[in-house]
Design a protein around this motif. Structure first.
Motif, short mmCIF file in Angstrom:
data_model
loop_
_atom_site.label_atom_id
_atom_site.label_comp_id
_atom_site.label_asym_id
_atom_site.label_seq_id
_atom_site.Cartn_x
_atom_site.Cartn_y
_atom_site.Cartn_z
N ASN A 18 -2.93 -2.11 -0.88
CA ASN A 18 -2.11 -0.94 -0.53
C ASN A 18 -2.89 0.36 -0.73
O ASN A 18 -2.77 1.28 0.09
CB ASN A 18 -0.83 -0.92 -1.35
N ARG A 19 -3.68 0.44 -1.79
CA ARG A 19 -4.50 1.65 -2.02
C ARG A 19 -5.53 1.83 -0.91
O ARG A 19 -5.77 2.94 -0.44
CB ARG A 19 -5.21 1.57 -3.39
N ILE A 21 -5.29 0.67 2.15
CA ILE A 21 -4.56 1.04 3.37
C ILE A 21 -4.25 2.54 3.38
O ILE A 21 -4.45 3.22 4.39
CB ILE A 21 -3.27 0.21 3.50
N LEU A 22 -3.79 3.06 2.25
CA LEU A 22 -3.50 4.50 2.15
C LEU A 22 -4.75 5.34 2.39
O LEU A 22 -4.71 6.35 3.08
CB LEU A 22 -2.89 4.83 0.79
N LEU A 23 -5.88 4.90 1.82
CA LEU A 23 -7.13 5.64 2.00
C LEU A 23 -7.59 5.57 3.45
O LEU A 23 -8.05 6.57 4.01
CB LEU A 23 -8.20 5.09 1.05
N ARG A 25 -5.72 5.28 6.08
CA ARG A 25 -4.86 6.19 6.85
C ARG A 25 -5.25 7.65 6.63
O ARG A 25 -5.20 8.45 7.56
CB ARG A 25 -3.40 5.97 6.45
N LYS A 26 -5.61 7.99 5.40
CA LYS A 26 -6.04 9.36 5.09
C LYS A 26 -7.33 9.69 5.85
O LYS A 26 -7.47 10.77 6.44
CB LYS A 26 -6.27 9.48 3.58
N THR A 168 -10.58 2.45 11.08
CA THR A 168 -9.48 2.64 10.13
C THR A 168 -8.22 1.93 10.61
O THR A 168 -7.47 1.38 9.80
CB THR A 168 -9.18 4.13 9.88
N VAL A 172 -6.44 -1.20 8.48
CA VAL A 172 -5.03 -1.26 8.08
C VAL A 172 -4.44 -2.62 8.48
O VAL A 172 -3.75 -3.27 7.69
CB VAL A 172 -4.22 -0.09 8.69
N ARG A 176 -3.34 -5.52 5.74
CA ARG A 176 -1.96 -6.02 5.71
C ARG A 176 -1.95 -7.54 5.70
O ARG A 176 -1.17 -8.17 5.00
CB ARG A 176 -1.18 -5.50 6.93
#
Length: 196
Positions: A18-19, A21-23, A25-26, A168, A172, A176
């Protein structure tokens, strides 16, 4: 109660996924802004053909689903290691040849480069956590000075940013799948432990 019964290692996998994935997306968001600035500063059209530009990892999303978890993560790690080196070269070309006085622009590229380095590090962590070995990495040597014309440098930088954005998206999707896989195996392990 179900989460308490899950073994902590798969939960750790899931949290790290999850971390990442967030990075990712950023990075995608920041690269989208950077691309706008890039085409404006270089005087390029976003629709320009970049097929002649070599040496940039291409994200073939449709192939990702056919790979094992280790292969998916390994491919992502190799790509971000390559992008780390490529962004360093793009930054140097901007500083030395293309936009030498535009320090704000250089800082934007540097910020993305640091995020890519962090993402590569987290992927290494995830591979280790899952018990997979990291793929060997042989960095390409630095580009020979004067090898590219200014226009070729501009095109190369554009392709690096565009492909990074595509990676990116692939990351993701891949992460997932990995998170779902580790959750499923964690549940299976928990059930096995209860039976024993």
């Amino acid at each position: 109660m179900a989460s308490a019964e899950q073994s902590p290692v798969p939960l750790q996998h899931h949290n790290l996924c999850n971390r990442i994935i967030l990075l990712a997306r950023k990075i995608r968001s920041d690269v989208a802004s950077l691309l706008e600035s890039y085409v404006e500063r270089q005087g390029l059209d976003r629709t320009i053909g970049l097929d002649s530009v070599d040496g940039v990892p291409v994200a073939a999303v449709e192939q990702g689903s056919e790979l094992t978890v280790a292969e998916q993560l390994g491919a992502n790690l190799q790509a971000y290691r390559a992008f780390q080196a490529l962004l360093g070269e793009v930054l140097e070309e901007q500083r030395s040849h293309l936009t030498p006085l535009d320090t704000d622009f250089h800082a934007s590229i540097q910020a993305v480069l640091l995020q890519v380095a962090a993402l590569a590090y987290q992927l290494e962590e995830l591979l280790a956590l899952l018990g997979h070995s990291r793929p060997a990495w042989e960095a390409a040597g630095p580009e020979a000075p004067g090898r590219h014309s200014l226009f070729e440098m501009k095109l190369r930088g554009l392709k690096v940013l565009q492909e990074l954005a595509h990676w990116t998206v692939r990351s993701v999707r891949d992460l997932r799948r990995v998170a779902t896989h580790s959750q499923g195996s964690g549940t299976a392990q928990g059930g096995q432990a209860q039976k024993e």
